[in-house]
Design a protein around this motif. Sequence first.
Motif, PDB file in Angstrom:
ATOM      1  N   LEU A  61       0.699  -1.353   0.127  1.00  0.00           N
ATOM      2  CA  LEU A  61       0.320   0.041  -0.010  1.00  0.00           C
ATOM      3  C   LEU A  61       0.754   1.218   0.125  1.00  0.00           C
ATOM      4  O   LEU A  61       0.604   2.339  -0.498  1.00  0.00           O
ATOM      5  N   ALA A  62       1.948   1.210   0.486  1.00  0.00           N
ATOM      6  CA  ALA A  62       2.797   2.341   0.476  1.00  0.00           C
ATOM      7  C   ALA A  62       3.429   2.481  -0.934  1.00  0.00           C
ATOM      8  O   ALA A  62       3.510   3.683  -1.460  1.00  0.00           O
ATOM      9  N   ASP A  63       3.710   1.563  -1.727  1.00  0.00           N
ATOM     10  CA  ASP A  63       4.101   1.849  -2.991  1.00  0.00           C
ATOM     11  C   ASP A  63       2.685   2.128  -3.866  1.00  0.00           C
ATOM     12  O   ASP A  63       2.768   2.984  -4.873  1.00  0.00           O
ATOM     13  N   LEU A  64       1.665   1.549  -3.683  1.00  0.00           N
ATOM     14  CA  LEU A  64       0.477   2.120  -4.084  1.00  0.00           C
ATOM     15  C   LEU A  64       0.181   3.560  -3.894  1.00  0.00           C
ATOM     16  O   LEU A  64      -0.307   4.325  -4.861  1.00  0.00           O
ATOM     17  N   SER A  65       0.403   4.094  -2.535  1.00  0.00           N
ATOM     18  CA  SER A  65       0.225   5.364  -2.440  1.00  0.00           C
ATOM     19  C   SER A  65       1.174   6.503  -3.333  1.00  0.00           C
ATOM     20  O   SER A  65       0.972   7.215  -3.830  1.00  0.00           O
ATOM     21  N   ARG A  66       2.523   5.856  -3.418  1.00  0.00           N
ATOM     22  CA  ARG A  66       3.469   6.834  -4.097  1.00  0.00           C
ATOM     23  C   ARG A  66       3.086   6.764  -5.668  1.00  0.00           C
ATOM     24  O   ARG A  66       3.355   7.662  -6.339  1.00  0.00           O
ATOM     25  N   ARG A 266      12.961  -5.991 -13.900  1.00  0.00           N
ATOM     26  CA  ARG A 266      14.096  -6.257 -13.288  1.00  0.00           C
ATOM     27  C   ARG A 266      14.606  -5.018 -12.355  1.00  0.00           C
ATOM     28  O   ARG A 266      13.918  -4.008 -12.344  1.00  0.00           O
ATOM     29  N   GLY A 267      15.423  -5.419 -11.613  1.00  0.00           N
ATOM     30  CA  GLY A 267      16.048  -4.332 -10.717  1.00  0.00           C
ATOM     31  C   GLY A 267      15.809  -4.793  -9.298  1.00  0.00           C
ATOM     32  O   GLY A 267      14.668  -5.469  -8.716  1.00  0.00           O
ATOM     33  N   PRO A 268      16.369  -4.117  -8.125  1.00  0.00           N
ATOM     34  CA  PRO A 268      16.075  -4.162  -6.717  1.00  0.00           C
ATOM     35  C   PRO A 268      14.816  -3.718  -6.351  1.00  0.00           C
ATOM     36  O   PRO A 268      14.188  -4.617  -5.660  1.00  0.00           O
ATOM     37  N   ARG A 269      14.014  -2.937  -6.752  1.00  0.00           N
ATOM     38  CA  ARG A 269      12.859  -2.577  -6.525  1.00  0.00           C
ATOM     39  C   ARG A 269      11.610  -3.573  -6.854  1.00  0.00           C
ATOM     40  O   ARG A 269      10.869  -4.009  -6.223  1.00  0.00           O
ATOM     41  N   ALA A 270      11.754  -4.206  -8.088  1.00  0.00           N
ATOM     42  CA  ALA A 270      11.123  -5.197  -8.678  1.00  0.00           C
ATOM     43  C   ALA A 270      11.231  -6.516  -7.737  1.00  0.00           C
ATOM     44  O   ALA A 270      10.367  -7.378  -7.409  1.00  0.00           O
ATOM     45  N   GLU A 271      12.508  -6.628  -7.459  1.00  0.00           N
ATOM     46  CA  GLU A 271      12.890  -8.137  -6.710  1.00  0.00           C
ATOM     47  C   GLU A 271      12.216  -7.861  -5.309  1.00  0.00           C
ATOM     48  O   GLU A 271      11.677  -8.698  -4.885  1.00  0.00           O
ATOM     49  N   SER A 272      12.296  -6.593  -4.557  1.00  0.00           N
ATOM     50  CA  SER A 272      11.666  -6.324  -3.232  1.00  0.00           C
ATOM     51  C   SER A 272      10.112  -6.507  -3.458  1.00  0.00           C
ATOM     52  O   SER A 272       9.489  -7.139  -2.574  1.00  0.00           O
ATOM     53  N   GLN A 273       9.560  -6.073  -4.543  1.00  0.00           N
ATOM     54  CA  GLN A 273       8.109  -6.142  -4.623  1.00  0.00           C
ATOM     55  C   GLN A 273       7.904  -7.604  -4.903  1.00  0.00           C
ATOM     56  O   GLN A 273       6.767  -8.007  -4.343  1.00  0.00           O
ATOM     57  N   ARG A 274       8.472  -8.568  -5.412  1.00  0.00           N
ATOM     58  CA  ARG A 274       8.263  -9.998  -5.519  1.00  0.00           C
ATOM     59  C   ARG A 274       8.138 -10.588  -4.132  1.00  0.00           C
ATOM     60  O   ARG A 274       7.539 -11.685  -4.076  1.00  0.00           O
TER      61      ARG A 274
END
Length: 348
Positions: A61-66, A266-274
């Motif tokens: 939800l924090a990602d959604l807010s951004r 790809r990338g750190p953000r996508a990895e964290s989201q997974r």
Amino acid sequence: MNAAAIRRRWLLAGRFALAAVLAWHAGAGAQAGRAEVAELRFGVLPVGGVVESRENWTPFLADLSRAIGRPVTVHSAASYASLDEAIRRRQIDLSLLSAQLALDAVSQRHMNVLAQVQRHSGAPDHRAVLLVRRAGPRNTLEDLLAHPEQWRLARGDNRSVSGFILPQVQLFLPNRIVMETRFRSEIVGTHQTTALAVANGDADVATNNTTDFERFRQQFPVEADRLQVIWRSEPTPQAQFVVRSDFPAELQKKLRRFLVGYGQGRGPRAESQREVLKTLHAALGYVAADNKALLPAARLQYELARQSALNAQWVNEAARQARLQRIDAAYAQQVAALRDSGIGVDRP
């Protein structure tokens, strides 16, 4: 950094981010009012508990807010009924719902389907199950069907697909057993509640599902070892993200793009989201869907209504047939409405 460390760091960062968003909303809302702040209210049905559910959803939800540029608040419900009531009162704007709750939200509560949990042929099916104690005096399906009045049942809400509807449609009603009336006693609660009831000897059989039973194994390994599965259903209809239909079409599409893109690339953000998606039991992410995705749930509801009518007592056969005709007509109307409503999915 291993996956567990990434997940812990992301969860911590997500909690701080969402806390900041909520704090900003509290201050800004006092001055500007709800209409100008225009927060998005996300509905959560606790699977195990309120705190656990909130923590699991916080980084998402924090990602959604951004992504949408507005604060996101959380509305936690303790039951299917309270979540449905919150949707009816327009206290929830977006939510991930089980198939039956999503069907009710779209058919009766002015919501639209945006996306659904993605599955592929290699992934384990999500199925309803019946749980009993391994060493219990009553632990066979044959005895359950032959003597339901001797068994204590722990089940889900009437709108729970795996906790009530599928066992009723695919097992009990075909054997002329009505779950609400044929058992010695019953406990109604979450999947965690029903599993614990059997594990602790407070019930003899529990409705549950493969996904939540696996979660139960991780959280309560000792209690889970006392249980065994004696019946599995066909795969359940998928859970759906629904949004208020009176939201602007562009905002609905923006929300859909966020859902479909989450954890992809790809990338750190996508990895964290997974890693976040794994905690939400959606490791593959979400795929775009519209109201037609609820057709399997509508079919299941139709089968439940028909079987219930066939098993009920009627003054005469004409009354039974009249009821069946009304069920057929209502189903046809519902199917037509689902096919013609909502924000359609753009096809390549």
